[in-house]
Design a protein around this motif. Structure first.
Motif, PDB file in Angstrom:
ATOM      1  N   LYS A 107       0.976  -1.344  -0.007  1.00 54.36           N
ATOM      2  CA  LYS A 107       0.148   0.040   0.103  1.00 54.36           C
ATOM      3  C   LYS A 107       0.898   1.249   0.059  1.00 54.36           C
ATOM      4  O   LYS A 107       2.061   1.273   0.787  1.00 54.36           O
ATOM      5  N   GLY A 108       0.720   2.210  -0.924  1.00 54.77           N
ATOM      6  CA  GLY A 108       1.604   3.332  -1.095  1.00 54.77           C
ATOM      7  C   GLY A 108       1.252   4.245  -0.043  1.00 54.77           C
ATOM      8  O   GLY A 108      -0.016   4.912   0.097  1.00 54.77           O
ATOM      9  N   TYR A 109       2.085   5.112   0.451  1.00 50.69           N
ATOM     10  CA  TYR A 109       2.002   6.161   1.406  1.00 50.69           C
ATOM     11  C   TYR A 109       3.233   7.155   1.070  1.00 50.69           C
ATOM     12  O   TYR A 109       4.236   6.795   0.566  1.00 50.69           O
ATOM     13  N   VAL A 110       3.041   8.330   1.556  1.00 47.20           N
ATOM     14  CA  VAL A 110       4.273   9.117   1.400  1.00 47.20           C
ATOM     15  C   VAL A 110       4.446  10.296   2.709  1.00 47.20           C
ATOM     16  O   VAL A 110       3.286  10.544   3.043  1.00 47.20           O
ATOM     17  N   ALA A 111       5.660  10.236   3.432  1.00 40.65           N
ATOM     18  CA  ALA A 111       5.734  11.174   4.486  1.00 40.65           C
ATOM     19  C   ALA A 111       6.059  12.566   3.611  1.00 40.65           C
ATOM     20  O   ALA A 111       6.929  12.484   2.677  1.00 40.65           O
ATOM     21  N   THR A 112       5.692  13.822   4.325  1.00 40.95           N
ATOM     22  CA  THR A 112       5.958  14.899   3.555  1.00 40.95           C
ATOM     23  C   THR A 112       6.247  15.933   4.619  1.00 40.95           C
ATOM     24  O   THR A 112       6.070  15.955   5.536  1.00 40.95           O
ATOM     25  N   GLY A 113       6.915  17.055   4.024  1.00 44.60           N
ATOM     26  CA  GLY A 113       7.285  18.140   4.645  1.00 44.60           C
ATOM     27  C   GLY A 113       7.678  19.234   3.519  1.00 44.60           C
ATOM     28  O   GLY A 113       7.657  19.215   2.325  1.00 44.60           O
ATOM     29  N   LYS A 114       7.950  20.507   4.045  1.00 41.53           N
ATOM     30  CA  LYS A 114       8.277  21.574   2.998  1.00 41.53           C
ATOM     31  C   LYS A 114       9.725  21.733   3.370  1.00 41.53           C
ATOM     32  O   LYS A 114      10.359  22.128   4.402  1.00 41.53           O
ATOM     33  N   GLY A 115      10.417  21.454   2.153  1.00 41.28           N
ATOM     34  CA  GLY A 115      12.045  21.485   2.048  1.00 41.28           C
ATOM     35  C   GLY A 115      12.653  20.295   2.535  1.00 41.28           C
ATOM     36  O   GLY A 115      13.766  19.960   2.034  1.00 41.28           O
ATOM     37  N   SER A 116      12.010  19.669   3.618  1.00 43.96           N
ATOM     38  CA  SER A 116      12.785  18.627   4.309  1.00 43.96           C
ATOM     39  C   SER A 116      11.967  17.309   4.806  1.00 43.96           C
ATOM     40  O   SER A 116      10.887  17.924   5.166  1.00 43.96           O
TER      41      SER A 116
END
Length: 151
Positions: A128-137
């Motif tokens: 199952k696809g997930y993505v951890a995210t942030g702005k710039g890092s």
């Protein structure tokens, strides 16, 4: 789809470091005091450059991705879902994903994780696809430990 850096383009689409046209160059590697670290410069299909690193120790794994812009950056996380016979048990929260499989838990933690609501398959099973995210890092911590059974 693999554990790799990702960047959102101007159209709001994710570009992944698993794309066949992505290039990686090693910029650092170190093994000392029971830890191993590796870092790469990653150039995505649109030319965006990302620094992607991985630190492995007895406490788990720390993944880090950053670039010199304020673009939304991510780390793609294929989470094991099905091995062809048995399904895992996935618990998803905005800052943590726990996967239970055969009396073990794999835990991913980050400040902001998004369910991509899609599945990926390979010869080992379905993910199952997930993505951890942030702005710039963005950082992701990964730990694997035995499932504690209640008595």
């Amino acid at each position: 789809f693999s554990i790799c850096p990702a960047v959102k383009n101007e159209k709001g689409e994710w570009l992944y470091g698993a794309d066949s046209q992505t290039s990686y160059s090693l910029i650092d590697s170190l093994v000392q005091n029971g830890e191993a670290k590796v870092a790469f410069h990653c150039t995505l299909i649109d030319g965006t450059k990302v620094k992607f690193s991985c630190l492995v120790s007895e406490n788990g794994v720390i993944l880090h991705a950053d670039n010199a812009t304020d673009k939304e950056i991510g780390i793609a996380l294929p989470v094991f879902d099905f091995d062809g016979e048995k399904k895992t048990r996935i618990s998803y929260k905005k800052d943590k994903i726990e996967v239970e499989y055969e009396n073990w838990v794999c835990e991913y933690s980050s400040q902001n994780m998004t369910d991509l609501e899609t599945y990926f398959a390979n010869r080992n099973g379905i993910y199952k696809g997930y993505v951890a995210t942030g702005k710039g890092s963005v950082d992701v911590r990964v730990k694997i430990y035995p499932l504690k059974k209640e008595i």
